[in-house]
Scaffold this active site. Structure first.
Site, short mmCIF file in Angstrom:
data_model
loop_
_atom_site.label_atom_id
_atom_site.label_comp_id
_atom_site.label_asym_id
_atom_site.label_seq_id
_atom_site.Cartn_x
_atom_site.Cartn_y
_atom_site.Cartn_z
NE ARG A 108 17.93 61.24 -34.87
CZ ARG A 108 19.18 61.65 -34.79
NH1 ARG A 108 20.13 60.81 -34.41
NH2 ARG A 108 19.51 62.88 -35.09
CG HIS B 24 20.18 63.05 -42.82
ND1 HIS B 24 20.84 63.64 -41.75
CD2 HIS B 24 18.86 63.26 -42.59
CE1 HIS B 24 19.96 64.17 -40.93
NE2 HIS B 24 18.76 63.96 -41.40
CB CYS C 49 21.80 72.03 -40.17
SG CYS C 49 22.89 71.92 -38.74
CB SER D 42 19.71 66.43 -36.86
OG SER D 42 19.78 65.10 -37.32
CE LYS E 229 17.03 61.00 -40.06
NZ LYS E 229 16.29 62.01 -39.44
CG ASP F 23 14.94 63.66 -42.42
OD1 ASP F 23 15.77 64.53 -42.07
OD2 ASP F 23 14.80 62.59 -41.81
CE1 TYR G 289 11.36 62.86 -31.00
CE2 TYR G 289 13.24 61.52 -31.68
CZ TYR G 289 12.46 62.65 -31.83
OH TYR G 289 12.78 63.56 -32.80
NE ARG H 196 12.23 66.54 -34.77
CZ ARG H 196 13.17 66.64 -35.70
NH1 ARG H 196 12.87 66.58 -36.97
NH2 ARG H 196 14.43 66.84 -35.35
#
Ligand code: GTP
Ligand code: SPV
Ligand code: MN
Length: 601
Positions: A78, A235, A259, A257, A215, A286, A206, A384
């Site tokens: 991102r 989130h 974590c 993100s 998102k 997520d 992406y 990913r």
């Protein structure tokens, strides 16, 4: 418009048709294809993408129905600096967002969009975030010139005919326009128009920039709508912990993100706790949309239908459920490709391949270093997998449930080498909002930036809140007042280090021990000690059977250093001051109260 055969389009929705025609007049695709969500359509799209090289077929004996895709080397994550909130007033976007006036946004992006789809197909993807027809759900229509985006959206969201049917003639849908244009970083913009319920993304290919349901819609646009309509778009992962009696407690957890949301959501009970018979059910990894139901409690759904997860580090030890999930029907982006069309990534089980083509499309061999002596990765650290939720062995049977699941606990957490204990509970909702608002993640030596540097990331929403974060915190406070029985709020930290830089806590499956304490607290059972920062477990209330964790280590994990916390409070004060008058007074009161408690400790 005759070339687009408007009469054959599968909808009578005038607002929708007018908008698609308008966007097509600007982008000028050669043809328009409406996505219906069928299997036959998938086969056609895949074979076309194989023909152009946009997808590479993986070894089907090992990876049935799986495909490989590489994004441009300058387009692998991102791009927060090219992401804008375009509201009429800059105050509404807040200091947490890049801002552009809507007119300027539309003008700049249309310069890039104009004629950019010549020679290409524009796909129309009707999608639903949340089960089709659920009171939680929102409809979006994404226009895109990328087959890769269409195939990903087919996994990540519910798409096609049922969505169009549900939409009917309503004009209540998010208008999402995506175009690859020339994939030039200097002509890349990710623009959100919350007041128009619209998203324009151009010049990227992406994930988070282009799968506009994720998102862009489910967090940035949805958080804006959620404030207006009185709900939450967060989130957060959602998971159920079932005890041996069959009772399931659902928790939602927000970590920044990379974590550990996907890892926690798919947790496998550790050996030492097996005898207790816990089972974990994954609802989402997520994003959580949460509403107050008629019982005065908070209920959540996962608006997504798939996982877009970090690949490196995924293996049978760290996340066996993820490994099972991605064995078939999965799209792999930016991992290492071997000559026999197998794939590999750093941290995968088994042998390291002797050679391959890496995420950047370059020849790769194990142990490679570049001119500067830095390690060359096979898989990009942000590579990913895209896989359907239903392939997860521990998927909850309530993922399709229109009312979702009742949330009993909310957990915040970040990566903190020092300071934050393994777990603590807030005193009440307002204090819990303060705990979330002051969340932070620390950089380690392994990452760029100054070691130990703290980035505040309130509720893990810093890059995703579609409006002023000060107003967002007020919304959290307001929601708390509307609930008869709000969830308890906790904070966890799996990442505390010892003096040698090693993790004090084993993490992963062992995190269930912390969840167990959280569940007991929700049931009013486990004992806790009151500290200036909140309730912390008494060491003997955490079940560490089979862990071989020295009691000094556990003490360290649960310790509160008053001096460090006073420093922390000062840093929070600086952070708060950047939000000016938008910051709720309650947050200032909470900070003062923390300081007072610390001064008496
Ligand atoms: P996004 O998809 O970017 O939102 O990330 P995420 O929050 O889902 O993160 P993910 O679960 O993919 O984990 C990211 C990294 O954290 C991986 O490298 C994991 O190995 C690491 N990690 C996850 N859980 C733990 C844990 O309990 N302890 C430690 N030490 N590391 C963990
Ligand atoms: C994140 O960065 O938090 C992700 C990946 O989940 S992306 O969809 O690219 O935002
Ligand atoms: Mn995420």
């Amino acid at each position: 418009m005759n070339i687009y055969r408007v009469a054959d389009w599968p909808t009578k929705n005038a607002a929708l048709k007018v908008w698609v025609i308008e966007m097509a007049e600007m982008c000028q695709p050669d043809r328009i294809v409406w996505i219906d969500g069928s299997e036959g359509e998938k086969d056609r799209l895949v074979s076309e993408a194989l023909g152009t090289g946009e997808l590479i077929e993986l070894n089907q004996a090992k990876w049935s129905g799986c495909y490989y895709h590489r994004t441009a080397v300058n387009d692998v994550a991102r791009t927060e600096h090219l992401t804008y909130i375009c509201t009429e007033s800059q105050e509404m976007a807040g200091p947490n967002n890049n801002w552009m006036p809507p007119q300027e946004g539309y003008r700049k992006a249309s310069d890039i969009f104009t004629g950019s789809m010549r020679g290409r197909t524009m796909y129309v993807v009707p999608f639903s975030m949340g089960p089709v027809g659920s009171p939680f759900s929102k409809t979006g229509i994404e226009l895109t010139d990328s087959i890769y985006v269409v195939l990903n959206m087919r996994i990540m969201t519910r798409v096609g005919a049922p969505v169009l049917k549900k939409l009917g003639n309503s004009d209540d849908f998010t208008r999402c326009l995506h175009g690859k244009a020339d994939l030039d970083e200097n002509r890349r913009l990710i623009l959100h128009f919350p007041e128009d319920n619209a998203i324009w993304s151009v010049g990227s290919g992406y994930g988070g920039n282009v799968l506009l349901g994720k998102k862009c819609l489910a967090l940035r646009i949805a958080s804006f709508l959620a404030r207006k309509e009185g709900w939450f778009a967060e989130h957060m992962l959602i998971m159920g912990v079932e005890d041996p009696s069959g009772h399931i407690v659902y928790v939602a957890a927000a970590f920044p993100s990379a974590c550990g949301k996907t890892n926690l959501a798919m947790l496998i009970p550790p050996e030492g706790l097996k005898h207790k018979g816990y089972r974990i059910w994954t609802v989402g990894d997520d994003i959580a949309w949460m509403r107050i139901d008629s019982d005065g409690r908070l209920w959540a759904v996962n608006p997504e239908a798939g996982f877009f997860g970090v690949v490196p580090g995924t293996n049978m030890t760290s996340n066996a459920n993820a490994m099972q999930t991605i064995r078939k029907n999965t799209i792999f982006t930016n991992v290492l490709l071997t000559p026999d069309n197998d794939i590999w990534w750093e941290g995968k089980d088994g042998d390291v391949p002797a050679q391959g083509t890496n995420w950047a499309g370059l020849p790769w061999t194990p142990g490679m270093v570049d001119e500067k002596g830095n390690r060359v990765f096979g898989a990009h650290p942000n590579s990913r997998f895209t896989a359907p939720l239903v392939q997860c062995p521990c998927i909850s049977n309530r993922v399709e449930h229109h009312h979702g699941v009742r949330i009993d606990a909310i957990i915040f957490g970040g990566r903190r080498a020092r300071l934050a204990p393994l777990v603590y509970e807030s005193f009440d909702w307002e204090h819990g909002v303060f705990v979330g608002a002051t969340m932070a993640s620390e950089r380690t030596a392994a990452q760029f930036g100054k070691q130990g540097e703290v980035r505040r990331d309130p509720m893990a929403m810093l890059p995703f809140c579609g409006y002023n974060l000060g107003m967002y915190l007020q919304h959290w406070l307001d929601m708390g007042r509307k609930m008869e029985n709000p969830p308890k709020i906790f904070h966890v930290n799996w990442f505390r280090l010892d003096d040698d830089g090693k993790f004090l806590w084993p993490g992963f499956g062992e995190n269930l021990r912390v969840l167990e304490w959280i569940m007991d607290r929700c049931a009013g059972a486990a004992a806790a000690q009151t500290t200036p920062i909140g309730y912390v477990p008494k060491p003997d209330t955490l079940d560490v059977t089979g862990l071989c964790l020295p009691s000094e280590t556990l003490e360290k994990l649960l310790s509160i250093d008053t001096h460090d916390w006073i420093e922390e409070a000062n840093d929070i004060e600086k952070f708060f001051s950047s939000y000016g008058s938008a910051l709720p007074q309650e947050m200032i009161r909470q900070l003062q109260a923390l300081k007072e408690r610390l001064s008496k400790a």
